[in-house]
Design an enzyme around this catalytic site. Structure first.
Site, PDB file in Angstrom:
ATOM      1  N   HIS A  77       0.850  -1.205   0.000  1.00  0.00           N
ATOM      2  CA  HIS A  77       0.000   0.000   0.000  1.00  0.00           C
ATOM      3  C   HIS A  77       0.874   1.240   0.000  1.00  0.00           C
ATOM      4  CE1 HIS A  77       0.582   0.984   4.312  1.00  0.00           C
ATOM      5  NE2 HIS A  77       0.577  -0.318   4.517  1.00  0.00           N
ATOM      6  N   ASP A  79      -0.312   4.427   0.980  1.00  0.00           N
ATOM      7  CA  ASP A  79      -0.665   5.452   1.968  1.00  0.00           C
ATOM      8  C   ASP A  79       0.120   5.225   3.255  1.00  0.00           C
ATOM      9  OD1 ASP A  79      -2.191   3.073   2.365  1.00  0.00           O
ATOM     10  OD2 ASP A  79      -3.525   4.153   3.722  1.00  0.00           O
ATOM     11  N   ASP A 109       6.559   1.380   6.927  1.00  0.00           N
ATOM     12  CA  ASP A 109       5.177   0.939   6.691  1.00  0.00           C
ATOM     13  C   ASP A 109       4.538   1.827   5.644  1.00  0.00           C
ATOM     14  OD1 ASP A 109       2.683  -0.123   6.788  1.00  0.00           O
ATOM     15  OD2 ASP A 109       2.187   0.633   8.778  1.00  0.00           O
ATOM     16  N   GLU A 143      -4.927   1.691   2.839  1.00  0.00           N
ATOM     17  CA  GLU A 143      -4.837   0.544   3.745  1.00  0.00           C
ATOM     18  C   GLU A 143      -4.988   0.987   5.186  1.00  0.00           C
ATOM     19  OE1 GLU A 143      -3.043  -2.420   6.418  1.00  0.00           O
ATOM     20  OE2 GLU A 143      -2.380  -0.370   6.091  1.00  0.00           O
ATOM     21  N   GLU A 144      -4.465   2.178   5.498  1.00  0.00           N
ATOM     22  CA  GLU A 144      -4.397   2.587   6.908  1.00  0.00           C
ATOM     23  C   GLU A 144      -5.759   2.903   7.506  1.00  0.00           C
ATOM     24  OE1 GLU A 144      -1.850   2.067   8.445  1.00  0.00           O
ATOM     25  OE2 GLU A 144      -0.095   2.297   7.161  1.00  0.00           O
TER      26      GLU A 144
END
Ligand SMILES: [Zn+2]
Length: 276
Positions: A77, A79, A109, A143-144
């Site tokens: 991802h 974001d 991340d 995703e977050e």
């Protein structure tokens, strides 16, 4: 292509990804997806952007398989969670390379893995790699937060773009070095929560007749204390036993592990005990 130049290619791409602010919300992942598309297409990888709204695109790149073998997807991802520059030693969107480490929000991340996966598929394409089944790279939005712009939406609206028999994603485990040996962890199960509802019945009283009350809250308190005190019986799962066996070269038994765990816990507590 040598490992050193692949490494610098990954570092460069990671730095450029970090310099694009994709803090979610609002995300604005399209800028990252476009950077990846430009990079991948230069190596001959076919790319497609899928977006529910123009500013939140998901990128799907692919090396088509020559047969009908299983498809492998490298999932990631673009974001990130937020960053407060006041809490950072460096600008969180600098992408600065300092002491051999790339700094910035999302470096871990998970723009690091986004860059590594993109370089992997790009370098394979340059080498003329033709798998039997499709090799797919997905750089998803959202995703977050999971507000319906990312992987979920992609699977619902464009299932053929994302469909794969196997996938490699973040979170399975880190690269860990023991001794001089590197290990790559993988996840064999997923931790879940266990929500449930406690229904406790009672009877209300009255200021003039408090004796008739049968307070449900008091009964619930006892049950909650019992839940808090519950200590499930430890179990050594086969995957853990096999991993420890691989690591230490000896078969590991549960009582020894429990003793070791207690020792480490005790050691950890004594090391982190507050000092004044
Ligand atoms: Zn992540």
């Amino acid at each position: 292509m040598t490992a050193v130049s692949l490494r610098s290619e990954t570092v460069d791409l990671l730095q450029r990804l970090i310099r694009i602010d994709t803090v979610n919300p609002p995300g604005n992942e399209t800028a990252a997806a476009e950077l990846l598309r430009e990079y991948l297409e230069a190596s001959g990888v076919e790319c497609e952007l899928y977006a529910r709204v123009p500013e939140r695109a998901n990128l799907v790149a692919r090396i088509r398989g020559t047969g009908d073998g299983p498809r492998l997807a490298l999932l990631s991802h673009t974001d990130t969670v937020l960053a407060d520059p006041a809490e950072w030693q460096l600008d969180p969107w600098s992408g600065e390379l300092r002491d051999d480490e790339v700094w910035g929000r999302g470096a871990l991340d998970m723009k690091g893995q986004v860059a590594a996966s993109a370089v992997a598929i790009a370098s394979l394409a340059r080498e003329g790699f033709r798998p039997n089944g499709d090799l797919i790279f997905v750089a998803a939005a959202d995703e977050e937060v999971g507000a319906g712009f990312g992987m979920h939406w992609l699977c619902d609206e464009h299932p053929e773009a994302a469909r794969a028999e196997y996938a490699i994603n973040e979170g399975g485990g880190d690269r860990v070095v023991f001794g001089d040996q590197a290990y790559y962890f993988c996840s064999t199960t997923e931790k879940m929560s266990a929500p449930f509802r406690l229904r406790v019945l009672g009877r209300s009283g009255h200021a003039s007749m408090p004796g008739i009350a049968d307070n449900a809250l008091v009964k619930a308190a006892t049950l909650i204390v019992r839940l808090g005190e519950l200590r499930p019986e430890p179990r050594l799962e086969p995957e853990v036993a096999a991993f420890l066996h691989l690591l230490t070269g000896v078969a590991v038994f549960l009582p020894a592990l429990i003793a070791l765990n207690l020792l480490l816990e005790y050691h950890g507590r004594s090391r982190t005990a507050p000092r004044n």
